[in-house]
Design a protein around this motif. Structure first.
Motif, short mmCIF file in Angstrom:
data_model
loop_
_atom_site.label_atom_id
_atom_site.label_comp_id
_atom_site.label_asym_id
_atom_site.label_seq_id
_atom_site.Cartn_x
_atom_site.Cartn_y
_atom_site.Cartn_z
N LYS A 55 0.79 -1.13 0.03
CA LYS A 55 -0.11 -0.10 0.05
C LYS A 55 0.96 1.18 0.03
CE LYS A 55 -3.96 -2.12 2.56
NZ LYS A 55 -4.88 -1.99 3.82
N ALA A 56 0.39 2.17 -0.78
CA ALA A 56 1.31 3.59 -0.67
C ALA A 56 0.83 4.29 0.80
CB ALA A 56 0.45 4.55 -1.85
N THR A 57 2.02 5.03 1.09
CA THR A 57 1.96 5.89 2.30
C THR A 57 1.43 7.27 2.06
OG1 THR A 57 3.52 4.51 3.06
CG2 THR A 57 3.25 6.68 4.31
N TYR A 58 0.50 7.72 2.46
CA TYR A 58 -0.06 9.13 2.27
C TYR A 58 0.29 10.24 3.22
CZ TYR A 58 -3.09 6.85 -1.32
OH TYR A 58 -3.52 6.13 -2.44
N GLU A 59 0.49 11.21 2.85
CA GLU A 59 0.90 12.21 3.75
C GLU A 59 -0.40 12.75 4.26
OE1 GLU A 59 4.23 13.49 4.23
OE2 GLU A 59 4.44 11.53 3.13
N VAL A 62 -3.88 14.15 2.94
CA VAL A 62 -4.37 13.74 1.57
C VAL A 62 -5.03 12.67 1.75
CG1 VAL A 62 -3.25 12.52 -0.80
CG2 VAL A 62 -2.09 14.46 0.43
N GLU A 63 -6.36 12.59 0.75
CA GLU A 63 -7.15 11.73 1.19
C GLU A 63 -6.85 10.39 0.15
OE1 GLU A 63 -10.53 14.83 0.17
OE2 GLU A 63 -11.28 13.07 0.59
N ASP A 65 -8.65 7.80 -0.32
CA ASP A 65 -9.82 7.31 -1.46
C ASP A 65 -10.09 8.16 -2.68
OD1 ASP A 65 -11.43 6.17 1.83
OD2 ASP A 65 -10.22 5.12 0.51
N LYS A 66 -9.53 9.20 -2.50
CA LYS A 66 -9.54 10.19 -3.60
C LYS A 66 -8.46 10.01 -4.64
CE LYS A 66 -10.59 14.29 -5.32
NZ LYS A 66 -12.02 14.40 -6.10
N PHE A 67 -7.43 9.86 -3.93
CA PHE A 67 -6.14 9.70 -4.78
C PHE A 67 -5.71 8.23 -4.68
CE2 PHE A 67 -5.97 14.26 -5.97
CZ PHE A 67 -6.24 14.70 -4.67
N LEU A 68 -6.13 7.51 -5.59
CA LEU A 68 -5.58 5.91 -5.65
C LEU A 68 -4.45 5.64 -6.27
CD1 LEU A 68 -9.39 4.25 -6.36
CD2 LEU A 68 -8.11 4.87 -4.10
N ILE A 69 -3.62 5.04 -5.75
CA ILE A 69 -2.23 4.75 -6.04
C ILE A 69 -1.94 3.27 -6.13
CG2 ILE A 69 0.39 4.83 -5.62
CD1 ILE A 69 -0.16 7.71 -4.17
N ASN A 70 -1.56 2.84 -7.45
CA ASN A 70 -1.08 1.54 -7.75
C ASN A 70 0.23 1.52 -8.16
OD1 ASN A 70 -1.14 -1.11 -9.37
ND2 ASN A 70 -2.97 -1.25 -8.13
N HIS A 71 0.94 0.43 -7.52
CA HIS A 71 2.49 0.44 -7.82
C HIS A 71 2.61 -1.14 -8.40
CE1 HIS A 71 6.81 1.84 -7.12
NE2 HIS A 71 6.79 0.99 -8.05
N ALA A 72 2.13 -1.77 -9.17
CA ALA A 72 1.91 -3.00 -9.62
C ALA A 72 3.22 -3.70 -9.79
CB ALA A 72 0.77 -3.49 -10.42
#
Lengths: 120, 112
Positions: A55-59, A62-63, A65-72
């Motif tokens: 999972k991404a680490t959000y600052e 920063v929401e 669920d609003k900014f979905l990050i995928n690093h597949a």
């Protein structure tokens, strides 16, 4: 040298739709990529740290669920702005370090050319 | 929380003039990097300084890292219109993931 490609460079979307931005490391692997947001004439604001396979680490503020990050994969991270609104209009930039995997404290970051998002 | 104060925020000069941009903090950084960003593009690395007191030169640009590794400066000699851009300093926090703490930037405009 290390190249980071970001796509698209510009996107205009209607309010309520979702937009996906891609960040690719072209000639190196990156287990970690960073996503920033930049307002006009201002510096970079770190939004989140993208980690391959986890999972991404959000600052703070920063929401996730609003900014979905995928690093597949080791060369691709995506940022999806969901249900975009005009206040999400901004310049989004990603970065990665080819030496980050070796734990170097002084790794320079290589940046994509950014994505100008305009939400109408 | 580590912060980097960058000054001046805006600078408009004539071609041929010299200038200095400062980056200061109350925290110690393992490294200090300087980037230059042009409108609509991502930042591009100019230099990394890692040793207290280190001075690096890149053509007309001179970078210095403070002895205590809390501050840095960028000096441009005989500025040219091509030097116009946003200059960002960024401090390495020592984390293995390579994240950086950015200053707010200095918007430089060099008029011919």
């Amino acid at each position: 040298g290390a190249v980071v490609s970001q796509h698209p460079s510009r996107v205009i979307c209607k309010s309520g739709t979702s937009v996906k931005i891609e960040c690719r490391s072209l000639d190196f692997q990156a287990t970690t990529m960073f996503w920033y947001r930049q307002f006009p004439k201002q510096s970079l604001m770190l939004m989140a740290t993208s980690n391959e396979g986890s999972k991404a680490t959000y600052e703070q503020g920063v929401e996730k669920d609003k900014f979905l990050i995928n690093h597949a994969s080791l060369t691709l991270s995506t940022l999806t702005v969901t249900s975009a609104h005009p206040e999400d209009s901004s310049f989004y930039i990603c970065s990665a370090s080819p030496w980050g995997d070796r734990g170097s404290y002084n790794s320079p970051l290589h940046f994509g050319n950014g994505t100008r998002l305009t939400v109408t | 929380t580590q912060l980097l104060e960058q000054s001046p925020q805006f600078l408009s000069i004539q071609e041929g003039e010299n200038l200095t941009v400062y980056c200061n903090s109350s925290s110690v950084f393992s490294s200090l990097q300087w980037y230059r960003q042009e409108p609509g593009e991502g930042p591009v690395l100019l230099v990394t300084v890692v040793t207290g007191g280190e001075v690096k030169k890149l053509k007309r640009l001179t970078f210095q890292f403070g002895d205590a590794r809390k501050d840095s400066s960028l000096h441009i000699t005989a500025a040219q219109p091509g030097d116009t851009g946003l200059y960002l300093c960024a401090g390495g926090s020592g984390g293995s993931q390579g994240n950086l703490i950015f200053g707010k930037g200095t918007k430089l405009s060099v008029k011919p």
